[in-house]
Scaffold this motif. Sequence first.
Motif, PDB file in Angstrom:
ATOM      1  N   UNK A 233       0.830  -1.203   0.000  1.00  0.00           N
ATOM      2  CA  UNK A 233       0.000   0.000   0.000  1.00  0.00           C
ATOM      3  C   UNK A 233       0.866   1.254   0.000  1.00  0.00           C
ATOM      4  N   UNK A 234       1.979   1.226   0.737  1.00  0.00           N
ATOM      5  CA  UNK A 234       2.874   2.381   0.762  1.00  0.00           C
ATOM      6  C   UNK A 234       3.585   2.586  -0.568  1.00  0.00           C
ATOM      7  N   UNK A 235       3.825   1.508  -1.303  1.00  0.00           N
ATOM      8  CA  UNK A 235       4.629   1.595  -2.520  1.00  0.00           C
ATOM      9  C   UNK A 235       3.822   1.727  -3.804  1.00  0.00           C
ATOM     10  N   UNK A 236       2.559   1.299  -3.797  1.00  0.00           N
ATOM     11  CA  UNK A 236       1.849   1.073  -5.052  1.00  0.00           C
ATOM     12  C   UNK A 236       1.612   2.353  -5.848  1.00  0.00           C
ATOM     13  N   UNK A 237       1.460   3.502  -5.160  1.00  0.00           N
ATOM     14  CA  UNK A 237       1.297   4.771  -5.860  1.00  0.00           C
ATOM     15  C   UNK A 237       2.624   5.493  -6.047  1.00  0.00           C
ATOM     16  N   UNK A 238       3.714   4.883  -5.592  1.00  0.00           N
ATOM     17  CA  UNK A 238       5.039   5.481  -5.754  1.00  0.00           C
ATOM     18  C   UNK A 238       5.835   4.787  -6.855  1.00  0.00           C
ATOM     19  N   UNK A 239       6.013   3.481  -6.736  1.00  0.00           N
ATOM     20  CA  UNK A 239       6.837   2.758  -7.710  1.00  0.00           C
ATOM     21  C   UNK A 239       6.018   2.207  -8.864  1.00  0.00           C
ATOM     22  N   UNK A 240       4.717   2.114  -8.715  1.00  0.00           N
ATOM     23  CA  UNK A 240       3.867   1.664  -9.808  1.00  0.00           C
ATOM     24  C   UNK A 240       3.444   0.218  -9.689  1.00  0.00           C
ATOM     25  N   UNK A 241       2.448  -0.135 -10.523  1.00  0.00           N
ATOM     26  CA  UNK A 241       1.848  -1.472 -10.452  1.00  0.00           C
ATOM     27  C   UNK A 241       2.744  -2.526 -11.079  1.00  0.00           C
ATOM     28  N   UNK A 242       3.318  -2.223 -12.257  1.00  0.00           N
ATOM     29  CA  UNK A 242       4.115  -3.218 -12.986  1.00  0.00           C
ATOM     30  C   UNK A 242       5.333  -3.671 -12.174  1.00  0.00           C
ATOM     31  N   UNK A 243       6.013  -2.733 -11.544  1.00  0.00           N
ATOM     32  CA  UNK A 243       7.214  -3.074 -10.777  1.00  0.00           C
ATOM     33  C   UNK A 243       6.869  -4.040  -9.646  1.00  0.00           C
ATOM     34  N   UNK A 244       5.810  -3.735  -8.913  1.00  0.00           N
ATOM     35  CA  UNK A 244       5.422  -4.617  -7.812  1.00  0.00           C
ATOM     36  C   UNK A 244       5.008  -5.996  -8.319  1.00  0.00           C
ATOM     37  N   UNK A 245       4.293  -6.021  -9.449  1.00  0.00           N
ATOM     38  CA  UNK A 245       3.897  -7.309 -10.023  1.00  0.00           C
ATOM     39  C   UNK A 245       5.121  -8.147 -10.392  1.00  0.00           C
ATOM     40  N   UNK A 246       6.081  -7.537 -11.078  1.00  0.00           N
ATOM     41  CA  UNK A 246       7.245  -8.283 -11.551  1.00  0.00           C
ATOM     42  C   UNK A 246       8.114  -8.762 -10.392  1.00  0.00           C
ATOM     43  N   UNK A 247       8.336  -7.893  -9.412  1.00  0.00           N
ATOM     44  CA  UNK A 247       9.129  -8.299  -8.238  1.00  0.00           C
ATOM     45  C   UNK A 247       8.420  -9.414  -7.475  1.00  0.00           C
ATOM     46  N   UNK A 248       7.116  -9.249  -7.280  1.00  0.00           N
ATOM     47  CA  UNK A 248       6.363 -10.260  -6.547  1.00  0.00           C
ATOM     48  C   UNK A 248       6.357 -11.609  -7.238  1.00  0.00           C
ATOM     49  N   UNK A 249       6.129 -11.619  -8.549  1.00  0.00           N
ATOM     50  CA  UNK A 249       6.094 -12.883  -9.287  1.00  0.00           C
ATOM     51  C   UNK A 249       7.457 -13.569  -9.296  1.00  0.00           C
ATOM     52  N   UNK A 250       8.529 -12.809  -9.456  1.00  0.00           N
ATOM     53  CA  UNK A 250       9.870 -13.407  -9.425  1.00  0.00           C
ATOM     54  C   UNK A 250      10.151 -14.036  -8.067  1.00  0.00           C
ATOM     55  N   UNK A 251       9.812 -13.320  -6.997  1.00  0.00           N
ATOM     56  CA  UNK A 251      10.028 -13.863  -5.661  1.00  0.00           C
ATOM     57  C   UNK A 251       9.181 -15.086  -5.384  1.00  0.00           C
ATOM     58  N   UNK A 252       7.938 -15.096  -5.869  1.00  0.00           N
ATOM     59  CA  UNK A 252       7.065 -16.260  -5.689  1.00  0.00           C
ATOM     60  C   UNK A 252       7.644 -17.485  -6.383  1.00  0.00           C
ATOM     61  N   UNK A 253       8.135 -17.306  -7.609  1.00  0.00           N
ATOM     62  CA  UNK A 253       8.682 -18.439  -8.359  1.00  0.00           C
ATOM     63  C   UNK A 253       9.874 -19.061  -7.634  1.00  0.00           C
ATOM     64  N   UNK A 254      10.789 -18.223  -7.157  1.00  0.00           N
ATOM     65  CA  UNK A 254      11.956 -18.731  -6.429  1.00  0.00           C
ATOM     66  C   UNK A 254      11.527 -19.443  -5.155  1.00  0.00           C
TER      67      UNK A 254
END
Length: 486
Positions: A332-353
């Motif tokens: 919630x703190x980051x989503x309007x700062x770094x954007x949606x795509x960045x959080x999606x990509x970081x989250x998906x990469x971490x989930x896969x690992x």
Amino acid sequence: MSFKHCHRLQTDRGSGLSPWPAVPSTSREGSTMHAALIAATAALGGLLFGYDTGVISGALLFLRDAFALSPLMQGVVTSIALLGAAVGAGFAGALSDRYGRRPLILVTALIFVAGSLLSAAATGLWMLLAGRLLVGLGIGVSSMLAPLYLAETAPAESRGAMVSLNQLMITSGILVSYLIGYAFSASGGWRWMLGLGALPGVILAGGMLALPESPRWLAGHGHLADARRALQALRGSSETARQIEAELDGIEADLAGEKRGGGRVSLSDPGLRLPLIVGVGLAICQQVTGINTVIYFAPTIFQAAGLSSASASILATAGVGAVNVALTLVAIRLIDRVGRRVLLLVGLAGMAVSLVVLGTGFLLGAGGALGWLTAASLTAYVGFFAVGLGPVFWLLISEIFPTEARGRCMSIATVANWGFNLIVALTFLDLVAAFGRPATFFLYAALTALGFLFTLRLVPETKGRGLEDMREAWAERGHTVPQSRG
């Protein structure tokens, strides 16, 4: 004030529809208290969603003995709520467009109450299934309607955090359900676990009497005076009358554009193809990555990893729930700062690992240090989900569709989400039985990697854009969406 505004004040005064009890717009204290009441009531909707989604994980340990459930029937008891959710989400868009957001939320609260009490009072399997089906209907409507309502009422610059607040409340509800499960695990009190979901439902139903209707819905149905009062209550004293009128002008201009074009866009329009592919693709991705196998079966997974007692496995699951809440706060703190795509990509990469590590832990054997490795990787997996795919999916489907097709497209994406949730929940135990836990989690890891590539290729950035400006976001991805037409 312009002639247009004066004329509007004369023609829309006293529309006869009062979306909530009158609150003096000139009172800073009154506006603040009313805004707090709105937030608290909306939070209860998310809390109910999360509680009734997560409570089955702890209750299932006792339901399987109380009703002599086979692995297949354990999946059915878990999944019938998902069937109800898919049905509820399918009807939610059309019903909320016709009758309003607020009345449908009120009905949803009553459905939650009825379903929780029926589940708790179950004396036979069919009674339990009927109660879980009712709860699922409520979950489906809430999952589609809450992000829509929040997106329509939030300012563009804070819309990400506002819509993601719903995800925070969902994760909080899941955590509460785990704690309640732990509290009643020693006594095997599954009836209390299921029945306590009725309490916040009763409070939500009462709170709906003070919840304002969506200004966009009110304006779209000709109730401009009520739309203005809704905006005044939602914005409080932070905006001037001129700003309120400017926002209302924007809503009216968009509605006028819909009327000039016939008011609707066909879902078969080629211009909607890519937005629907993205919305439905993310819906499928959120489920086939396996997240709800953790929500529904976490105690079962922890028992397999070496935590033998029901209480210990439920307590470990509560720890996962706490991580889910904490990382959702970070999102919630980051989503309007770094954007949606960045959080999606970081989250998906971490989930896969994390899924690869989780599968490897089960491959090498459960218990001891490997048991802790399994628990840590599962916790990391949930944390990466909470940062990215958890909140961002619900936010994006409230943003990426053009206004004239948003409700219908969100319903399609939400139905896809719950449909694949149902498929994953029904097949998880069977996959484990047929191929083993390592292969099952490696499969989820591969599907998560595909989700990463899908996001990288197709998902646009929507940070800071008004809901009516999404054509620009798609243009940046080399695509256009349709204007309204008959």
